[in-house]
Design an enzyme around this catalytic site. Sequence first.
Site, PDB file in Angstrom:
ATOM      1  CE  LYS A 166      -3.796  -2.459   2.251  1.00  0.00           C
ATOM      2  NZ  LYS A 166      -4.891  -2.439   3.237  1.00  0.00           N
ATOM      3  CB  SER A 542      -9.558 -41.377  38.037  1.00  0.00           C
ATOM      4  OG  SER A 542     -10.500 -42.381  38.312  1.00  0.00           O
TER       5      SER A 542
END
Length: 634
Positions: A166, A542
């Site tokens: 640009k 767990s």
Amino acid sequence: MAHSSDMIAADIEGYLKSHESKGLLRFITCGSVDDGKSTLIGRLLFESKLLFEDQLASIEADSKKYGTQGGDMDFALLVDGLAAEREQGITIDVAYRFFSTDKRKFIVADTPGHEQYTRNMVTGASNADAAILMVDARHGIMTQTRRHSFLMSLMGMRRVIVAINKMDLVDYSKARFDEIVEEYREFAKQLGLENITFIPMSALKGDNVIEHSAKMPWYHGTTLMGYLETVEVDDERLQRNPFRMAVQWVNRPNLDFRGFTGMISSGVITPGDEIRVQPSGSTSKVSRIYTYDGDLEQAVAGQSVTLLMEDEIDISRGDIISGVDSPAQTADQFETSLVWMHDEPLLPGRPYLMKLGTQTVSATVTDIKYQVNVNTLEHTASKQLDLNAIGVCTLSLNKAVAFDPYKENQDTGGFILIDRMTNNTVGAGMLNFALRRSQNIHMQHVDIGKPQRAEAKVQKPAVLWFTGLSGAGKSTIANLVEQKLYAQGQHTYLLDGDNVRHGLNRDLGFTDADRVENIRRVSEVAKLMVDAGLIVLTAFISPFRSERRMARDLLDEGEFIEIFVDTPLDVAEERDPKGLYKKARRGELQNFTGIDSAYEAPESAEIHLHTAKMQPEDAADAVIKALRERGLIN
């Protein structure tokens, strides 16, 4: 007419043959949002004359509908194919495009600019020879510019083009270009990026993309296309590196032919060359280089071939064939750089599958040394890696593998991590180096092993893994089962969740990361006790399937018995023997399973106890009965 058809066919054949002989360059475009990546690729496709008339007409129509260029053709629409991208004016997915010129073929990956799509950028960069880093001349070096530069450095990108785009919007200012170049060079020094080419350009207008721009007479460097057509590709560089080929397939069509098929990732091989197979270390000589089109006198990086050896040595899929003088390294513990690519965070201690080349092994991240803030390059402490996070970690494998550090060979040093339950790719990493202790620590042979210890106790060792919510009755039932086993003369040991946290795991809390480490340690202890010939009972919530799977995988087939103590949450909460649910409901207890932390129920437990409908004594009897049916006890 026939003559004309023959001429057309000949022209097509000649065109295809000319393409076959061209080299291939893979590159990516990256940078901040709206820096012009897609526009640049669209421009390259347009200039290479690869667009059909209907495509041009479609783009012209779409430019009027979606375009943001004030009437100019919006080349970005050639690449931003997703509707969501067109509506937002951004790139989300990695878009791959092919084009060619008279000198070379190209595959370009347009990668997203947003931070949340970091994993997409890593995917695009994984096979690239070069990178075009787009910088908007108006905004200069942005946070995402730095982020993508760090990723390029991390992934060993050797050729970087900083396209300062640009320039038409800053009046083609040389002063502005020089200012950005100086700022980026200072930043790049911190990353070790050295081979950098700076090009001022306008992708929309075409300045310095294909031809030099008359509007920037002060710039005397290469055009973007001039650079892409002449830069050395990785295949050329890799031919100068030591020979490496990962074995993908053992080709044994008959008793007279035994070859090893794979793609050469680096180096050159000829018949008569001495090779070494890693990780075994066996050596031999190449007798033939076989391909579908016939034998070769030489094969180079990038070719897929079948190698035949002079000796009958053991070579399997996943092994790496190296040159005898410069073999690959072998190790089972590493320091790695890891990009996390999954919504669920990486937790140390959780097991994954690791795919390195053609070999797949079990892997665990044992420690996160630090997480990298890619915007500031600061190193921060972390117990987990979230989506798009980048960390330096310690990785432990279940067996030694052959490898090269990623910076030396991306094919033999780059890996992915795969979730064992879903088979999804969850991380991409780079092996930095082997940990020295992995070379110095070896399993010590002992003459008395598990079979002898089990025989002395006249029993089959196993782990009875009780899992379920707090208050389900795990500890109560496990205690009753142990009493019954002891009464029968069995040798047992009970590992209870609360008891273990008073000693071995007293340093762990109840975050997901700490829960994973809690179960990892218990699993290793249980494994040792099974090796001692014991029947081990464990009573832990767990909560995660992956950790229970890890514990199972540590043991031999049939030695892990998962016992799901299944109690509905409302029943467990009503029992609440320790008052924990009340504390969790009042917000006094964080990360409590069932309230603000998930419990993943077993999908196929060996024993399933519905404890809302049975007394603990009956549940214990059911376990004993199931163990007898399985032949674990008499």
